[in-house]
Design an enzyme around this catalytic site. Structure first.
Site, PDB file in Angstrom:
ATOM      1  N   LYS A   1       0.829  -1.213   0.000  1.00 46.36           N
ATOM      2  CA  LYS A   1       0.000   0.000   0.000  1.00 46.36           C
ATOM      3  C   LYS A   1       0.862   1.261   0.000  1.00 46.36           C
ATOM      4  CE  LYS A   1      -1.993  -1.099   3.926  1.00 46.36           C
ATOM      5  NZ  LYS A   1      -1.244  -2.334   4.259  1.00 46.36           N
TER       6      LYS A   1
ATOM      7  N   ARG B   1      -9.852   0.658   8.697  1.00 42.79           N
ATOM      8  CA  ARG B   1      -9.425  -0.683   9.082  1.00 42.79           C
ATOM      9  C   ARG B   1     -10.506  -1.440   9.828  1.00 42.79           C
ATOM     10  NH1 ARG B   1      -3.572   0.309   9.019  1.00 42.79           N
ATOM     11  NH2 ARG B   1      -2.387  -1.559   9.498  1.00 42.79           N
TER      12      ARG B   1
ATOM     13  N   ARG C   1      11.606  -5.288   5.322  1.00 35.28           N
ATOM     14  CA  ARG C   1      11.298  -3.874   5.028  1.00 35.28           C
ATOM     15  C   ARG C   1      12.167  -2.920   5.839  1.00 35.28           C
ATOM     16  NH1 ARG C   1       5.183  -1.738   5.468  1.00 35.28           N
ATOM     17  NH2 ARG C   1       5.251  -2.544   7.588  1.00 35.28           N
TER      18      ARG C   1
ATOM     19  N   ARG D   1      10.780  -0.525  11.552  1.00 31.96           N
ATOM     20  CA  ARG D   1       9.691  -0.335  12.509  1.00 31.96           C
ATOM     21  C   ARG D   1       9.749  -1.366  13.620  1.00 31.96           C
ATOM     22  NH1 ARG D   1       4.514   0.148   8.715  1.00 31.96           N
ATOM     23  NH2 ARG D   1       3.656  -0.966  10.488  1.00 31.96           N
TER      24      ARG D   1
ATOM     25  N   ARG E   1      -0.621  -9.188  13.439  1.00 32.90           N
ATOM     26  CA  ARG E   1      -1.266  -8.144  12.619  1.00 32.90           C
ATOM     27  C   ARG E   1      -2.102  -8.756  11.495  1.00 32.90           C
ATOM     28  NH1 ARG E   1       4.090  -5.111  11.474  1.00 32.90           N
ATOM     29  NH2 ARG E   1       2.971  -3.964   9.862  1.00 32.90           N
TER      30      ARG E   1
END
Ligand code: ADP
Ligand code: ADP
Ligand code: ZN
Length: 219
Positions: free
Chosen positions: A14, A89, A128, A162, A173
């Protein structure tokens, strides 16, 4: 003007696609995750409330997130259109968005669901990292900077990861996504706004598919 929602699990791409769309169409990325991380970094009351929740992979309360988005939509830089990334969400957030947009002279034109397999998501999230200076996203294997250790966009040489981008939290998640966010697929399908894109393809191919939807809206 077009307002889009990018809908998809953590790691679906996204943020990557939102940044590309920003540049090509002059739309503005509104990432509630980025806004919450900025609140944490600034040490605001919202940030203090959100940190522990985010670190364990749960959702921040609807009230907080809806309030942040409502304020953000009053800024002039979203006049040409917004790309909602990571919001809504929950069904409550989607309903709140549907209520608030008309009063701001806006509406959702299209919702793009990015579909990616769970194992690919875990690989994407654990690899990431982000430029500390400009926020450009990278991946150890799939999206390396052209010169190792140097950001393509700003030349920065410091990168961050993160706190919640570890395998355990990612799996939590994903479970939260499947339970609380996945119902939005049917919600937007029911409104005739849903477009599905194969998020397993490489970044450029996903961009093409997403652009086809955005251009279809304009044409
Ligand atoms: P999201 O915002 O949905 O959580 P990101 O855009 O941050 O996802 O992408 C997660 C990670 O996967 C990043 O490291 C990014 O570089 C990488 N990535 C994004 N899209 C793809 C893709 N189509 N194929 C492979 N890797 C991707
Ligand atoms: P990703 O890009 O991996 O999907 P985000 O940056 O969108 O992750 O979100 C990171 C965390 O921030 C979430 O796990 C959640 O705790 C919080 N968060 C972000 N957006 C929302 C939202 N719309 N509602 C509730 N919590 C949110
Ligand atoms: Zn940079």
């Amino acid at each position: 003007m077009s307002n889009l929602i990018l809908l998809g699990p953590p790691g679906a791409g996204k943020g990557t696609q939102a940044k590309i769309l920003e540049e090509r169409f002059g739309l503005k990325q509104l990432s509630t995750g980025d806004m919450l991380r900025a609140a944490i970094a600034a040490g605001t009351e919202t940030g203090l409330k959100a940190k522990a929740v985010m670190d364990r992979g749960d959702l921040v309360s609807d009230d907080i997130v809806i309030g942040i988005v409502a304020d953000r939509l009053d800024k002039p830089d979203v006049a040409k259109g917004a790309i909602f990334d990571g919001f809504p969400r929950t069904t409550a957030q989607a309903e709140a968005l549907d209520k608030m947009l008309p009063s701001k002279g806006k509406k959702i034109d299209s919702v793009i669901e990015m579909r990616v397999d769970d194992e690919a998501l875990v690989k994407r999230i654990t690899g990431r990292y982000t430029c500390a200076k400009c926020g450009q996203g990278y991946h150890e294997e799939f999206a390396k900077p052209k010169t190792p250790g140097v950001c393509d966009v700003c030349g920065g040489t410091e990168f961050t990861r993160r706190a919640d981008d570890n395998e355990k939290t990612v799996r939590d998640r994903l479970a939260v996504y499947n339970k609380q966010t996945a119902p939005l697929v049917a919600y937007y399908q029911g409104k005739g706004k849903l477009h599905v894109v194969d998020g397993m393809a490489d970044i450029a191919a996903v961009t093409q598919a997403v652009e086809a939807v955005v251009k279809g809206l304009k044409g």
